[in-house]
Structure formats: structure tokens, C-alpha cells
Design a protein around this motif. Structure first.
Motif, PDB file in Angstrom:
ATOM      1  N   LEU A  40       0.838  -1.195   0.000  1.00  0.00           N
ATOM      2  CA  LEU A  40       0.000   0.000   0.000  1.00  0.00           C
ATOM      3  C   LEU A  40       0.871   1.242   0.000  1.00  0.00           C
ATOM      4  CD1 LEU A  40      -2.648  -1.086   2.649  1.00  0.00           C
ATOM      5  CD2 LEU A  40      -2.867  -1.147   0.159  1.00  0.00           C
ATOM      6  N   SER A  41       0.377   2.277  -0.610  1.00  0.00           N
ATOM      7  CA  SER A  41       1.106   3.545  -0.657  1.00  0.00           C
ATOM      8  C   SER A  41       1.068   4.212   0.709  1.00  0.00           C
ATOM      9  CB  SER A  41       0.481   4.470  -1.706  1.00  0.00           C
ATOM     10  OG  SER A  41      -0.828   4.831  -1.295  1.00  0.00           O
ATOM     11  N   GLN A  42       1.983   5.196   0.931  1.00  0.00           N
ATOM     12  CA  GLN A  42       2.024   5.907   2.207  1.00  0.00           C
ATOM     13  C   GLN A  42       0.722   6.632   2.476  1.00  0.00           C
ATOM     14  OE1 GLN A  42       4.490   5.782   4.533  1.00  0.00           O
ATOM     15  NE2 GLN A  42       3.013   6.866   5.785  1.00  0.00           N
ATOM     16  N   GLU A  43       0.090   7.138   1.373  1.00  0.00           N
ATOM     17  CA  GLU A  43      -1.186   7.837   1.535  1.00  0.00           C
ATOM     18  C   GLU A  43      -2.271   6.910   2.068  1.00  0.00           C
ATOM     19  OE1 GLU A  43       0.780   7.990  -1.004  1.00  0.00           O
ATOM     20  OE2 GLU A  43       1.463  10.079  -0.968  1.00  0.00           O
ATOM     21  N   GLU A  44      -2.219   5.607   1.607  1.00  0.00           N
ATOM     22  CA  GLU A  44      -3.219   4.646   2.071  1.00  0.00           C
ATOM     23  C   GLU A  44      -2.977   4.230   3.522  1.00  0.00           C
ATOM     24  OE1 GLU A  44      -4.462   2.101  -1.833  1.00  0.00           O
ATOM     25  OE2 GLU A  44      -2.392   1.951  -1.174  1.00  0.00           O
ATOM     26  N   LEU A  45      -1.680   4.283   3.981  1.00  0.00           N
ATOM     27  CA  LEU A  45      -1.361   3.877   5.339  1.00  0.00           C
ATOM     28  C   LEU A  45      -1.563   4.995   6.355  1.00  0.00           C
ATOM     29  CD1 LEU A  45       1.921   1.831   4.771  1.00  0.00           C
ATOM     30  CD2 LEU A  45      -0.311   0.943   5.450  1.00  0.00           C
ATOM     31  N   VAL A 311       6.658  10.263  17.791  1.00  0.00           N
ATOM     32  CA  VAL A 311       7.778   9.997  18.690  1.00  0.00           C
ATOM     33  C   VAL A 311       7.238   9.919  20.127  1.00  0.00           C
ATOM     34  CG1 VAL A 311       9.504  11.092  17.220  1.00  0.00           C
ATOM     35  CG2 VAL A 311       8.299  12.461  18.928  1.00  0.00           C
ATOM     36  N   ILE A 312       7.935   9.176  20.953  1.00  0.00           N
ATOM     37  CA  ILE A 312       7.563   9.058  22.368  1.00  0.00           C
ATOM     38  C   ILE A 312       8.662   9.699  23.201  1.00  0.00           C
ATOM     39  CG2 ILE A 312       7.160   7.477  24.285  1.00  0.00           C
ATOM     40  CD1 ILE A 312       5.909   5.529  22.367  1.00  0.00           C
ATOM     41  N   ASP A 345       1.661   4.298  16.074  1.00  0.00           N
ATOM     42  CA  ASP A 345       2.839   3.756  16.738  1.00  0.00           C
ATOM     43  C   ASP A 345       4.039   4.649  16.494  1.00  0.00           C
ATOM     44  OD1 ASP A 345       1.496   1.477  17.720  1.00  0.00           O
ATOM     45  OD2 ASP A 345       1.713   0.493  15.768  1.00  0.00           O
ATOM     46  N   ILE A 346       5.064   4.446  17.288  1.00  0.00           N
ATOM     47  CA  ILE A 346       6.282   5.229  17.169  1.00  0.00           C
ATOM     48  C   ILE A 346       6.900   5.055  15.771  1.00  0.00           C
ATOM     49  CG2 ILE A 346       7.652   3.365  18.173  1.00  0.00           C
ATOM     50  CD1 ILE A 346       9.469   5.500  19.378  1.00  0.00           C
ATOM     51  N   GLY A 347       7.312   6.148  15.194  1.00  0.00           N
ATOM     52  CA  GLY A 347       7.912   6.134  13.861  1.00  0.00           C
ATOM     53  C   GLY A 347       6.924   6.234  12.724  1.00  0.00           C
ATOM     54  N   GLN A 348       5.635   6.103  12.995  1.00  0.00           N
ATOM     55  CA  GLN A 348       4.624   6.141  11.954  1.00  0.00           C
ATOM     56  C   GLN A 348       4.365   7.583  11.508  1.00  0.00           C
ATOM     57  OE1 GLN A 348       1.049   4.115  13.024  1.00  0.00           O
ATOM     58  NE2 GLN A 348      -0.013   4.560  11.119  1.00  0.00           N
TER      59      GLN A 348
END
Length: 370
Positions: A40-45, A311-312, A345-348
Motif C-alpha cells: 500500500l502507498s504511504q497515503e493509504e497507510l 515519537v515518544i 505507533d512510534i515512527g509512523q
């Protein structure tokens, strides 16, 4: 003949239908799209979250410790001799001086035994001196001298024991302080080990608590501190003791503050909160619901970096505020995720929309009207 022709026609129709079905299964529906798996593309995620920009405010930070008031020392005086309580010359709850008589126990035959022991000692001294004189003139041996000296020592010890017993019948204050408790009444029989009275040294008062492992490096002996009492009273003092080893049960370190200010209204055992100032700290006021538990078991919040990635950041609670809690840990302006933090989640990387408070909307409306 017509029946044979009719049966043959039915068979032909059935065969035709069967052929069509087989052909449909093999080739598939004409409108079916290619469903080959693909990333899936970044836009879809991407998910959409809301955030709020928070600016730090300067607050006073202190190490906060649950504690209690304690006297410098408290002693329960116990009976050393058997006997009946014959006198209570001091009044419970009053200030007493070192050596002041608090309680008397019946001396019974101790005075008579004292005279007997003194006479016995005098006799043993004369006998020992005579034996030594005889030894000096070679009229007796060394063994007789040793026996005489041993009996003299026994007489001295017996006299000392009786004097101590006599002294123990007059219970006195071991130091200046408060005559706090009396555990017996006049006429009551006591035996050695019976608790008689308690004296508290209230000339020096302490605030005792337990430091966590996290705070142990923030406090040192000699640090200025203060304590808050349930009555609202605040007392100043100095940290005089920090334990070098932690409690095996709580993993905390005992700490004591010596009260240097007004001791009025302080009572042994009173609840207190020990505060050890740490200077100024940048802090942020947030809702407690936005706190998360980090992998190391601490507290944290989810923020957005400049690329809208999650980021956390680890945080600590500074104090409770009027609309939430004050935390510290981050630096400078932060973008705190306020809506949707549980789904990222972290990094998303996310789609982020700034959450405008009602107060900000009101100010913007007033600006438009102007």
C-alpha cells in the motif's frame, strides 16, 4: 419415434449448459480485476490525528516525599527491679529536665542490704590486708593472698549491685524533653522489663521519609528543604541524613530533615509532606489521559516531529494543576497528539491537524471583528 427425438433434444440442451458452466469456471468472469498483492502507498497507510502546540512554562520543581514528623529520640524506660510503684512525683505531659525524678518503686529491704554489703566489704578489706602482711613475713603462701583478694572483689561487686538496684527504684528522666506516657499506676507491682514511662526529646524535631531510586541523586546532605503539614503549616529545615543502602522491601532510601525553624505545633508521628526544591523547570500542563506507559515502565507522551512522525518522549509529573497535571521532560515547543494517539505507533507518519482550543477560537473571532 417422437419420444426418442425428444429425449435426444433434452440431452443436447443439458450438454450445452454444462459446456457453458465449465467454460465460465475456467476463464472466470469477464469483469474480474487483477487482485495481485502489492504494497500500500504511504497515503493509504496514513492516519489522521489531532495535535496541540504546547509552549513550556517555568515552574518550581521539588522532590516530593511522603513523610512524618518524628522526635529526635524517644525512650521507653523499663523497670530494672521488682517492686510496687510507690510514687509518681512528675506530671505526665509536662516538660522535664535530665535527672528529674519521674517514678518511685518500693525499696523494700535494699537499704538494709546496702549496710550489710558495706560492712562485708569493710571486713574483706581488713582480712585482705592482714593476709598480705602475713605473706610479707613469710607466714602464709601466695594462694591465701589470692583467695583473700577474690573475696574482697566479690564484696565490692555485691555492694555495687545493691547500689544500682537502689538507684533503679528512682526512675529519672534520661534527658531534657516531654514526659509523654506513663504505663503503670501507683500501687501496681512491676518486675524487670516492665515499661514504666516514655520520654521524648522534642528539642530537635525531624521530618522522616523515603526517597525513591529515581530521586536519590537529586538530594544531598545539607540541602535546604521544607515540610508541609495537614494543618497548612510549613516548616523549614535542612537534610541531615540520607541512607547509603535501600530498604530491601521498598527499594527506597531513608531521608531525614532537621527542622531549623519554628517547632510549635509539631507532634511526633504527625503526617507531613517533605519538599526538597530543585530549582526552576520548563513544564507543560496536559490531561492525565494523554500519559502512556513506556517500555521501561516509566511515563511518556506521544508527540509529532517536524516530519509528522510519531515519537515518544519520557516525562515526569511535576504537580497537579487546575485543569490537569504539569509534566516535565521535553524541551521547547512541542506538538502533543491529543486525538488518535491510541491508533498510531512510534515512527509512523501521520496526517496531522492542529486542534484549536475554544479560547483560541474566541480570540481569533475577536480579531476578525476588530
Amino acid at each position: 419415434m417422437s419420444y426418442a427425438l425428444k429425449l435426444s433434444f433434452s440431452h443436447k440442451v443439458a450438454l450445452a449448459i454444462l459446456f457453458i458452466l465449465v467454460l465460465w469456471v475456467v476463464t472466470g468472469p469477464a469483469h474480474t480485476e487483477d487482485v495481485t498483492d502489492r504494497p500500500l502507498s504511504q497515503e493509504e497507510l496514513s492516519l489522521t490525528v489531532a495535535y496541540k502546540v504546547l509552549k513550556p512554562e517555568t515552574k518550581e520543581r521539588s522532590v516530593k516525599v511522603s513523610a512524618h514528623v518524628a522526635a529526635n529520640r524517644a525512650v521507653d524506660i523499663v523497670a530494672e527491679v521488682s517492686g510496687k510503684v510507690t510514687g509518681l512525683p512528675a506530671t505526665k505531659g509536662t516538660q522535664v529536665n535530665e535527672g528529674q525524678l519521674l517514678l518511685e518503686i518500693d525499696q523494700r529491704n535494699l537499704p538494709a542490704r546496702l549496710k550489710q554489703a558495706e560492712a562485708q566489704l569493710k571486713r574483706r578489706k581488713l582480712e585482705t590486708q592482714s593476709t598480705r602482711n602475713l605473706f610479707d613475713r613469710d607466714l602464709t603462701n601466695q594462694s591465701a593472698v589470692v583467695i583473700a583478694e577474690s573475696e574482697l572483689a566479690e564484696a565490692e561487686a555485691a555492694l555495687t549491685d545493691i547500689k544500682l538496684d537502689l538507684e533503679a527504684t528512682r526512675v529519672k528522666a534520661p534527658f531534657d524533653g516531654i514526659y509523654d506516657q506513663r504505663y503503670v499506676e501507683e500501687g501496681e507491682y512491676v518486675s524487670p522489663g516492665t515499661a514504666l514511662v516514655r520520654v521524648i526529646d522534642n528539642r530537635t524535631m525531624l521530618i522522616k521519609g523515603a526517597l525513591s531510586e529515581k530521586s536519590i541523586n537529586d538530594v544531598s546532605v545539607g540541602s535546604e528543604a521544607y515540610a508541609e503539614l495537614p494543618t497548612g503549616k510549613r516548616v523549614k529545615g535542612t537534610i541531615r541524613f540520607i541512607a547509603a543502602s535501600a530498604s530491601a522491601d521498598t527499594r527506597t532510601y531513608a531521608v531525614e530533615m532537621e527542622v531549623t525553624g519554628d517547632r510549635e505545633g509539631l507532634y511526633d508521628g504527625q503526617t507531613a509532606t517533605l519538599m526538597i526544591p530543585q530549582g526552576e523547570q520548563d513544564a507543560y500542563e496536559i490531561s492525565p489521559a494523554l500519559l502512556i506507559i513506556t517500555e521501561d515502565g516509566g511515563l511518556g507522551v506521544k508527540l509529532l516531529d517536524t516530519d509528522n512522525r510519531v515519537v515518544i518522549v519520557n516525562v515526569d509529573i511535576l504537580e497537579a494543576g487546575t485543569d490537569g497535571i504539569w509534566i516535565y521532560g521535553p524541551q521547547g515547543d512541542i506538538r502533543l497528539i491529543t486525538v488518535g494517539q491510541g491508533f498510531v505507533d512510534i515512527g509512523q507518519q501521520v496526517d496531522a491537524k492542529e486542534q484549536v482550543s475554544s479560547r483560541s477560537k474566541q480570540k481569533a473571532a475577536e480579531a476578525d471583528e476588530a
